[in-house]
Design an enzyme around this catalytic site. Structure first.
Site, PDB file in Angstrom:
ATOM      1  N   GLY A   1      -4.407   3.958  16.546  1.00  0.00           N
ATOM      2  CA  GLY A   1      -3.567   3.298  15.559  1.00  0.00           C
ATOM      3  C   GLY A   1      -2.310   2.777  16.227  1.00  0.00           C
TER       4      GLY A   1
ATOM      5  CB  ILE B   1     -10.026  -4.060   8.440  1.00  0.00           C
ATOM      6  CG1 ILE B   1     -10.282  -3.453   9.825  1.00  0.00           C
ATOM      7  CG2 ILE B   1     -10.004  -5.584   8.490  1.00  0.00           C
ATOM      8  CD1 ILE B   1      -9.162  -3.659  10.820  1.00  0.00           C
TER       9      ILE B   1
ATOM     10  CD  GLN C   1      16.003  10.388 -11.250  1.00  0.00           C
ATOM     11  OE1 GLN C   1      14.942  10.638 -10.696  1.00  0.00           O
ATOM     12  NE2 GLN C   1      16.631  11.245 -12.021  1.00  0.00           N
ATOM     13  CB  ILE C   2      16.929   3.608 -13.471  1.00  0.00           C
ATOM     14  CG1 ILE C   2      18.053   3.741 -12.436  1.00  0.00           C
ATOM     15  CG2 ILE C   2      17.387   2.737 -14.643  1.00  0.00           C
ATOM     16  CD1 ILE C   2      18.394   2.452 -11.723  1.00  0.00           C
TER      17      ILE C   2
ATOM     18  N   GLY D   1      13.564   7.110 -16.074  1.00  0.00           N
ATOM     19  CA  GLY D   1      13.341   8.474 -16.551  1.00  0.00           C
ATOM     20  C   GLY D   1      11.856   8.768 -16.726  1.00  0.00           C
TER      21      GLY D   1
ATOM     22  CD  GLU E   1       1.174  -6.812   9.617  1.00  0.00           C
ATOM     23  OE1 GLU E   1       2.038  -7.428  10.263  1.00  0.00           O
ATOM     24  OE2 GLU E   1       0.509  -7.321   8.694  1.00  0.00           O
TER      25      GLU E   1
END
Length: 390
Positions: free
Chosen positions: A139, A165, A343-344, A346, A370
């Site tokens: 890799g 791929i 998070q905003i 909730g 990549e």
């Protein structure tokens, strides 16, 4: 629930043609792509018809020469197109980036005859490409790849397995790196392999946490025979071609990351201004307002970084360090911004009824593909402090 169309980004585009191009892309993105993104991602459906539309609209070959079917657009413009597409659906934005990556070896290193024969169909003929460098056991250490190509008269016979791929199993052509000589990077050569070549097959797609609509699969090459006329560049030049392609590809990933981050920010702002608690919109609360401010600042910084690298590339100047920085910063930004978006929102952010959780799952892969972000730090450090001592 369909994804929220983001507010237009205040872009500084170099020409009126570029402004019209972005307008066309936004129209396609939020008329044809975004409305079905959540449903199709959940179903794991690849939108091949969207790529056909993009090809017919001249959007699959933007940074390449017009004489071969490309759009003659600078990278500064092409990357902003990717950002718009990725904001609508990452499967599409990343798919265009991968197609561009797969076309690079031929466009940059093919002979005049090879480009004339193959590029028009690749860039504007409805074809879709894939890039084959990684393998199950190689890799980050891509130079240790084991796929072999053996000369047999005027042909090459390729045997091996490629892994991770994008578009594996559905691509019309594969740019394949295979070993033709000695161990290490100098023994690797690039080939253009048709998707329907005898002996080429794909494994079942990987089951992923995100980007379920984009097939990622191993590709098996069992004695695949290709003529020497499909060898790209000189023998032994393949690894250098692969790295050169990745320098530009990393800018594509950076732009896609900013697209996902922008979509997440737009979703968070839309929710925060509409959700009321304690008698007022939650966007009135300072703690949340500061989160939104930080998210917006990180996105603008990332956009400026990838555009600065693109302008270096367009000017013909070295940009490898800046490309690594852009890939690192923009994908880390996408991860931070999507976490904050969940998070905003909730509890709603943790449900599939809103796209924030999908953006979070999709952002993670951008830190991996990549060249992982650890590899990007190695690249940057080499530019700053020189190569590691051995």
């Amino acid at each position: 629930m369909t994804d929220r169309a983001p507010q237009p980004v205040d872009r500084q585009l170099p020409t009126e043609e570029a402004r019209e191009l972005i307008s066309l892309v936004r129209d396609i993105a939020y008329r044809e792509i975004a409305p079905r993104a959540a449903e199709e991602e959940e179903a794991g459906r690849f939108p091949r018809e969207v790529f056909a539309l993009l090809s017919a609209s001249g959007l699959l070959g933007l940074p390449y020469a017009a004489e071969h079917g490309g759009g003659d657009q600078p990278y500064e413009v092409y990357l902003q197109v990717l950002e718009e597409l990725a904001a609508a659906r990452l499967t599409v934005g990343l798919g265009v980036s991968v197609h561009t990556l797969a076309s690079y070896a031929l466009a940059a290193h093919g002979t005049k005859e090879q480009r004339a024969e193959h590029l028009p169909a690749m860039l504007g003929g409805g074809l879709l490409g894939a890039y084959c460098l990684s393998e199950p056991a190689s890799g980050s250490d891509a130079a240790s790849l084991r796929t072999k190509a053996v000369r047999d008269g005027d042909d090459w016979v390729i045997t091996g397995t490629k892994a991770w791929i994008t578009h594996g199993g559905i691509a019309d052509f594969y740019t394949v790196m295979a070993r033709t000589g000695q161990e290490g990077p100098r023994g690797i050569t690039a080939f253009l392999v048709p998707g329907d070549a005898e002996g080429l097959s794909a494994a079942a797609p990987e089951k992923k946490m995100g980007m379920k609509g984009s097939p990622t699969a191993q590709i098996h090459l069992d004695g695949v025979r290709v003529p020497d006329a499909r060898r790209l560049g000189d023998e032994g030049q393949g690894f250098a071609i692969a790295l050169s392609a990745l320098e530009s590809g990393r800018l594509g990933i950076a732009a896609c990351a900013i697209g996902v981050a922008q979509a997440a920010l737009d979703e968070a702002v839309g929710y925060a201004t509409g959700r009321r608690q304690f008698g007022r919109p939650v966007s009135d609360f300072q703690g949340l307002r500061f989160m939104l401010a930080d998210m917006a600042t990180q996105i603008e910084a990332g956009r400026a970084l990838y555009l600065a690298a693109a302008r270096l590339r367009d000017a013909g100047l070295p940009f490898a360090k800046q490309a690594a920085m852009a890939k690192l910063h923009c994908t880390d930004t996408a991860m931070r911004v999507t976490v904050d978006a969940v998070q905003i929102l909730g509890g709603y952010g943790y449900t599939a009824d809103f796209p924030a959780e999908r953006y979070l799952r999709e952002a993670k892969v951008l830190q991996i593909v990549e060249g992982t972000n650890q590899i990007q730090r190695m690249v940057i450090a080499r530019h700053v402090a020189g190569p590691e001592g051995r």
